[in-house]
Design a protein around this motif. Sequence first.
Motif, PDB file in Angstrom:
ATOM      1  N   GLY A  92       0.804  -1.222   0.000  1.00 21.25           N
ATOM      2  CA  GLY A  92       0.000   0.000   0.000  1.00 21.25           C
ATOM      3  C   GLY A  92       0.835   1.270   0.000  1.00 21.25           C
ATOM      4  O   GLY A  92       0.706   2.109   0.902  1.00 21.25           O
ATOM      5  N   ILE A  93       1.698   1.423  -1.010  1.00 22.70           N
ATOM      6  CA  ILE A  93       2.579   2.594  -1.108  1.00 22.70           C
ATOM      7  C   ILE A  93       1.804   3.793  -1.652  1.00 22.70           C
ATOM      8  O   ILE A  93       1.130   3.712  -2.682  1.00 22.70           O
ATOM      9  N   ASP A  94       1.921   4.929  -0.963  1.00 26.07           N
ATOM     10  CA  ASP A  94       1.341   6.199  -1.422  1.00 26.07           C
ATOM     11  C   ASP A  94       2.440   7.247  -1.439  1.00 26.07           C
ATOM     12  O   ASP A  94       2.945   7.643  -0.379  1.00 26.07           O
ATOM     13  N   ILE A  95       2.826   7.668  -2.644  1.00 27.00           N
ATOM     14  CA  ILE A  95       3.881   8.678  -2.799  1.00 27.00           C
ATOM     15  C   ILE A  95       3.440   9.679  -3.859  1.00 27.00           C
ATOM     16  O   ILE A  95       2.962   9.283  -4.922  1.00 27.00           O
ATOM     17  N   ARG A  96       3.616  10.950  -3.591  1.00 29.50           N
ATOM     18  CA  ARG A  96       3.273  11.997  -4.575  1.00 29.50           C
ATOM     19  C   ARG A  96       4.527  12.823  -4.865  1.00 29.50           C
ATOM     20  O   ARG A  96       5.173  13.333  -3.947  1.00 29.50           O
ATOM     21  N   ILE A  97       4.864  12.942  -6.144  1.00 28.97           N
ATOM     22  CA  ILE A  97       6.045  13.706  -6.560  1.00 28.97           C
ATOM     23  C   ILE A  97       5.600  14.773  -7.553  1.00 28.97           C
ATOM     24  O   ILE A  97       5.330  14.466  -8.722  1.00 28.97           O
ATOM     25  N   PRO A  98       5.493  16.024  -7.137  1.00 24.72           N
ATOM     26  CA  PRO A  98       5.125  17.102  -8.070  1.00 24.72           C
ATOM     27  C   PRO A  98       6.206  17.292  -9.130  1.00 24.72           C
ATOM     28  O   PRO A  98       7.362  16.894  -8.936  1.00 24.72           O
ATOM     29  N   ILE A 158      11.973  13.190   1.612  1.00 27.18           N
ATOM     30  CA  ILE A 158      12.583  11.880   1.848  1.00 27.18           C
ATOM     31  C   ILE A 158      11.497  10.917   2.315  1.00 27.18           C
ATOM     32  O   ILE A 158      10.742  11.228   3.243  1.00 27.18           O
ATOM     33  N   TYR A 159      11.420   9.764   1.652  1.00 25.89           N
ATOM     34  CA  TYR A 159      10.457   8.725   2.046  1.00 25.89           C
ATOM     35  C   TYR A 159      11.246   7.554   2.632  1.00 25.89           C
ATOM     36  O   TYR A 159      12.129   7.005   1.981  1.00 25.89           O
ATOM     37  N   VAL A 160      10.894   7.200   3.860  1.00 23.71           N
ATOM     38  CA  VAL A 160      11.580   6.110   4.549  1.00 23.71           C
ATOM     39  C   VAL A 160      10.711   4.864   4.453  1.00 23.71           C
ATOM     40  O   VAL A 160       9.545   4.864   4.869  1.00 23.71           O
ATOM     41  N   GLU A 164       7.830   6.850   7.245  1.00 24.58           N
ATOM     42  CA  GLU A 164       8.097   8.264   7.526  1.00 24.58           C
ATOM     43  C   GLU A 164       8.328   8.997   6.220  1.00 24.58           C
ATOM     44  O   GLU A 164       8.785   8.408   5.240  1.00 24.58           O
ATOM     45  N   PHE A 165       8.000  10.288   6.215  1.00 22.98           N
ATOM     46  CA  PHE A 165       8.394  11.125   5.084  1.00 22.98           C
ATOM     47  C   PHE A 165       8.491  12.563   5.560  1.00 22.98           C
ATOM     48  O   PHE A 165       7.821  12.985   6.513  1.00 22.98           O
ATOM     49  N   GLY A 166       9.355  13.310   4.876  1.00 23.97           N
ATOM     50  CA  GLY A 166       9.590  14.708   5.229  1.00 23.97           C
ATOM     51  C   GLY A 166      10.958  15.131   4.748  1.00 23.97           C
ATOM     52  O   GLY A 166      11.660  14.371   4.070  1.00 23.97           O
ATOM     53  N   GLU A 214      13.350  17.738   9.158  1.00 19.25           N
ATOM     54  CA  GLU A 214      12.118  17.295   9.817  1.00 19.25           C
ATOM     55  C   GLU A 214      12.265  15.870  10.353  1.00 19.25           C
ATOM     56  O   GLU A 214      11.828  15.567  11.468  1.00 19.25           O
ATOM     57  N   LEU A 215      12.858  15.006   9.563  1.00 18.04           N
ATOM     58  CA  LEU A 215      13.002  13.615   9.983  1.00 18.04           C
ATOM     59  C   LEU A 215      14.024  13.462  11.105  1.00 18.04           C
ATOM     60  O   LEU A 215      13.867  12.613  11.989  1.00 18.04           O
ATOM     61  N   LEU A 216      15.068  14.304  11.099  1.00 20.72           N
ATOM     62  CA  LEU A 216      16.070  14.238  12.162  1.00 20.72           C
ATOM     63  C   LEU A 216      15.518  14.738  13.493  1.00 20.72           C
ATOM     64  O   LEU A 216      16.010  14.361  14.560  1.00 20.72           O
TER      65      LEU A 216
END
Length: 407
Positions: free
Chosen positions: A180-186, A366-368, A376-378, A382-384
């Motif tokens: 169930g991957i959801d990724i959006r790349i403008p 970044i998508y983890v 996680e994403f950000g 933000e992720l750190l």
Amino acid sequence: LFGRFVRRLSRKVQKKLAEANIVVDESFQSIAAVKAYTNEDLEYGRYKGLIDEVVQLSIRLTRFRGMFISFFIVGLFGGICLVIWFGGNLVMEGSLILSDLVSFLLQSLFIAGSLAGLGEIYASVQRSIGASERVFEILGEEPEVNITEAKNYTRFTGDIAFENVKFAYPSRKDVEVLKGIDIRIPPGQKIALVGHSGAGKSTIVQLLMKFYDLEEGRICIDGKDSREIPTRELRSNVAIVPQEVLLFGGSIKENIAYGRPGATVAEIESAAQKANAMEFIVRFPEGMDTLVGERGVKLSGGQKQRIAIARAILKDPAILILDEATSALDSNSEALIQEALQELMKNRTSIVIAHRLATIQHVDQIYVLENGAVVEFGTHKELLSSEEGVYAQLVKLQFNALAAKSV
């Protein structure tokens, strides 16, 4: 009955022969590893064992073919002997004249000889069918791309969306790789995919390139389902720089021009310059015409990777995929290549698969991934900020590893 048996046995012979050829191919391709581990005897034994099986199956096939032909000869010509004996008795009794018997025997001989030859031909046909059955299966497959399509495709803007994508490889249907991957790349955005090995990073790229068919969910490019986009049109808008670069056995110029056949020498040299490849190309006596050898064996890993980067630069794609593209470079070359890649990624949708997290600090998102799902994403900062997060733990592990190595 015999024809079906011959076909089945011929198929086994071809299968074993193919396995033997694979052993030879793998041994030559990995000759350095074979010699380094002194496994020449092991590879010889593997090949000899398979060839012995091929020989035994072939002998068995030939023996049964001989029995089949013998059956025809003994059966048919034995029948003629029986006719001579029976017809001779009729001639002696006066029930049959000699000329009729001779006429009948001549016709029987012609028919028997033809039938015996027909049996041999039939056995040969069945053997050939058994040997070529797999070839015909492959020829019967539907082509992935239509080579007659026009090549003047519309350039994508690079808007990509993964919507609830689930996937398992055909060879391992019971293991779901993406969940169930959801990724959006403008358009024009740079994203990075990070995670442990086996998390599903490369699978996402392979699905985007349509190397496999989607099972659930969909991938949209410029608002259009990728299933509806011709495969050739999609791939003409994408360039990939893989971690393990495989070059063709021609010249450096031909390998760079592979990104855009028909490019001028000036364009090829410009791409090589931007990829920092001219630095080592000019040191070769033949320059751009230097032969790289089979699979690029005459070049170092870093040199091959810079040629792959130059190939991607020359293609000028709408979507750029970098699969750990600087992994084989020294620190000095890596800095120069990173600078070239930053220029290349401007106003271009870019997907970076990274294991060295220091190389992705400036991407937009970044998508983890973990166990086939985005956890996680950000942005890097933000992720750190989440010290207990997966990304922060990965950064900490790499930092500790580098610190230990420097000590």
